[in-house]
Motif scaffolding. Structure first.
Motif, PDB file in Angstrom:
ATOM      1  N   ASP A  56       0.835  -1.202   0.000  1.00  0.00           N
ATOM      2  CA  ASP A  56       0.000   0.000   0.000  1.00  0.00           C
ATOM      3  C   ASP A  56       0.872   1.256   0.000  1.00  0.00           C
ATOM      4  O   ASP A  56       0.484   2.291  -0.559  1.00  0.00           O
ATOM      5  N   PHE A  57       2.040   1.156   0.613  1.00  0.00           N
ATOM      6  CA  PHE A  57       2.977   2.287   0.643  1.00  0.00           C
ATOM      7  C   PHE A  57       3.433   2.642  -0.774  1.00  0.00           C
ATOM      8  O   PHE A  57       3.575   3.819  -1.119  1.00  0.00           O
ATOM      9  N   VAL A 352      13.522  -6.165   2.367  1.00  0.00           N
ATOM     10  CA  VAL A 352      12.885  -5.649   3.579  1.00  0.00           C
ATOM     11  C   VAL A 352      11.497  -5.158   3.208  1.00  0.00           C
ATOM     12  O   VAL A 352      11.225  -4.830   2.054  1.00  0.00           O
ATOM     13  N   LYS A 353      10.602  -5.133   4.188  1.00  0.00           N
ATOM     14  CA  LYS A 353       9.277  -4.594   3.952  1.00  0.00           C
ATOM     15  C   LYS A 353       9.380  -3.105   3.653  1.00  0.00           C
ATOM     16  O   LYS A 353      10.093  -2.366   4.339  1.00  0.00           O
ATOM     17  N   GLU A 357      10.416   3.993   7.206  1.00  0.00           N
ATOM     18  CA  GLU A 357      11.605   3.768   8.052  1.00  0.00           C
ATOM     19  C   GLU A 357      12.625   2.837   7.415  1.00  0.00           C
ATOM     20  O   GLU A 357      13.774   2.778   7.867  1.00  0.00           O
ATOM     21  N   THR A 358      12.253   2.079   6.384  1.00  0.00           N
ATOM     22  CA  THR A 358      13.221   1.177   5.749  1.00  0.00           C
ATOM     23  C   THR A 358      13.844   1.780   4.497  1.00  0.00           C
ATOM     24  O   THR A 358      14.766   1.202   3.930  1.00  0.00           O
ATOM     25  N   LEU A 359      13.355   2.933   4.054  1.00  0.00           N
ATOM     26  CA  LEU A 359      13.944   3.570   2.883  1.00  0.00           C
ATOM     27  C   LEU A 359      15.305   4.163   3.226  1.00  0.00           C
ATOM     28  O   LEU A 359      15.579   4.529   4.372  1.00  0.00           O
ATOM     29  N   ASN A 360      16.143   4.280   2.253  1.00  0.00           N
ATOM     30  CA  ASN A 360      17.411   4.975   2.414  1.00  0.00           C
ATOM     31  C   ASN A 360      17.139   6.471   2.444  1.00  0.00           C
ATOM     32  O   ASN A 360      16.568   7.035   1.501  1.00  0.00           O
ATOM     33  N   ASP A 364      14.709   6.493  -0.929  1.00  0.00           N
ATOM     34  CA  ASP A 364      15.104   5.545  -1.961  1.00  0.00           C
ATOM     35  C   ASP A 364      15.064   4.112  -1.437  1.00  0.00           C
ATOM     36  O   ASP A 364      15.089   3.867  -0.228  1.00  0.00           O
ATOM     37  N   LEU A 365      15.112   3.172  -2.374  1.00  0.00           N
ATOM     38  CA  LEU A 365      15.370   1.787  -1.977  1.00  0.00           C
ATOM     39  C   LEU A 365      16.758   1.693  -1.355  1.00  0.00           C
ATOM     40  O   LEU A 365      17.719   2.238  -1.905  1.00  0.00           O
TER      41      LEU A 365
END
Length: 405
Positions: A56-57, A352-353, A357-360, A364-365
């Protein structure tokens, strides 16, 4: 036209780039293992090609350009690959069949530790294949070092000029795809003049007369092979447009003569009006898919079984679309690994999900698979190189274990 010495030297450098320090190039028959690196210059948006459609993100971050979730009743929706990832519909007839045959794997969260977000700097980083920290040698590229490590004389670059990735190794022929099928830029009379100019000359222990003659011989072989392919196209056997035709030419040349090749394809910097299932990026990725499928078809099943194609780009795009309905320079990307011997039909590498908070840097990925480790694994499995040899090609890197081959 009368050429003076300077003009002949310049013409020779453009038409026959085979006089760099080292031995002259000869074109023997190709061995079994083949590697083609396809570099998408401009940083393609892998997230709209192999898209995380279950997220959804992802859809919230790309309100106008995201691919719609798979729907068998609609033609413009994404094509499901697994529970989380989907393929762009423009690749339905080209890359999806290879996925279904388990001959292509996609590696998301791939890239380098170069955070400059500069096209040129990051392209150089990839082509050199050297650690970011410390001194870097711009006269040494990873494919040049690979040729040295293999001890083979069968590389070729399908580029206007010899790319950085092939520097520092044995001399390598290059031919611009834009000139493919046309006459060589130096005609027979000018060739004879250049041969005469170098007659009996040597430099640094290198026989320049033999090197020039050998260079023109390789040029003529390549142009003749391409001319033969164009004649086939004229009879309706092969499509005669764009990169699709060029890729088929590459396939023929690699099937018959060369085992290491590099080609770059531009047009991927999509800051404005990128599009989703339709639009600019969809058109470009459709062309690329048809090109790669054409290459696989042309090289033939026997050679395809021992061929690996790697599709890379300098970096990915921003996770969120921008105000111009495009994407900006990012970090992590999605790499493709294709071939008859590839352990495909899967999304490979750590993931990673997707969440803020998991983006660079919240944009970014992240990079979870270093491209040098990925390429290191491929050359170990493809060519049987030892750890010491891999360290020569990618100093300071260790081969990954993604089980791609």
């Amino acid at each position: 036209m009368i050429l003076n010495r300077r003009q002949m030297l310049e013409a020779t450098a453009l038409a026959v780039p085979l006089l760099a320090t080292g031995r002259a190039f000869a074109a023997p028959a190709a061995g079994k293992a083949r590697l083609l690196v396809v570099f998408l210059r401009g940083a393609y948006d892998g997230l709209n090609i192999v898209a995380p459609t279950s997220s959804d993100f992802y859809h919230a971050s790309r309100p106008t350009i995201a691919l719609a979730k798979p729907n068998a009743a609609a033609s413009d929706t994404a094509l499901p690959l697994d529970a989380d990832w989907s393929l762009h519909p423009a690749l339905k007839d080209s890359i999806l069949p290879l996925w279904q045959a388990k001959q292509v794997a996609f590696v998301p969260f791939a890239g380098t530790d170069d955070l400059s977000r500069s096209h040129f700097e990051t392209q150089d980083t990839i082509e050199m294949g050297q650690p970011i920290a410390g001194h870097r040698d711009f006269q040494s590229g990873f494919m040049g070092r690979l040729v040295t490590a293999l001890g083979t004389d069968k590389p070729i670059s399908f580029t206007d000029q010899l790319p950085l990735c092939f520097r520092g190794g044995p001399t390598v022929p290059n031919i611009a795809l834009a000139n493919a099928g046309s006459k060589p830029p130096i005609d027979a009379r000018q060739t004879a003049l250049i041969n005469a100019m170098y007659k009996g000359q040597k430099a640094g222990g290198m026989d320049l007369e033999a090197a020039v003659a050998q260079g023109f011989q390789v040029r003529d072989t390549v142009f003749q092979s391409i001319a033969d392919e164009m004649n086939k196209a004229g009879r309706g056997a092969i499509s005669a447009k764009g990169f699709e035709l060029s890729a088929r030419r590459i396939g023929r040349l690699m099937r018959e003569q060369y085992n290491l090749a590099f080609v770059d394809v531009g047009g991927w910097d999509t800051h404005v009006n990128q599009g989703g299932a339709q639009g600019y990026l969809a058109g470009r990725i459709g062309e690329l898919g048809r090109a790669l499928a054409g290459f696989a078809n042309e090289i033939g099943p026997d050679a395809w079984s021992s061929t690996t194609v790697v599709v890379i780009s300098e970096f990915g795009r921003t996770f969120r679309e921008n105000g111009d309905k495009g994407t900006d320079h990012g970090h992590g990307s999605v790499y493709w690994v294709m071939g008859g011997g590839v352990n495909g039909g899967r999304i490979a590498g750590p993931q990673v999900k997707l969440a803020p908070e998991t983006l660079n840097q919240d944009r970014d990925l992240p990079v979870l698979t270093d491209y040098r480790a990925l390429m290191g694994e491929l050359i170990v499995r493809q060519f049987g190189l030892s750890a010491d040899k891999v360290a020569q090609v990618f100093p300071g890197a260790r081969a990954a274990d993604l089980q791609l081959l």
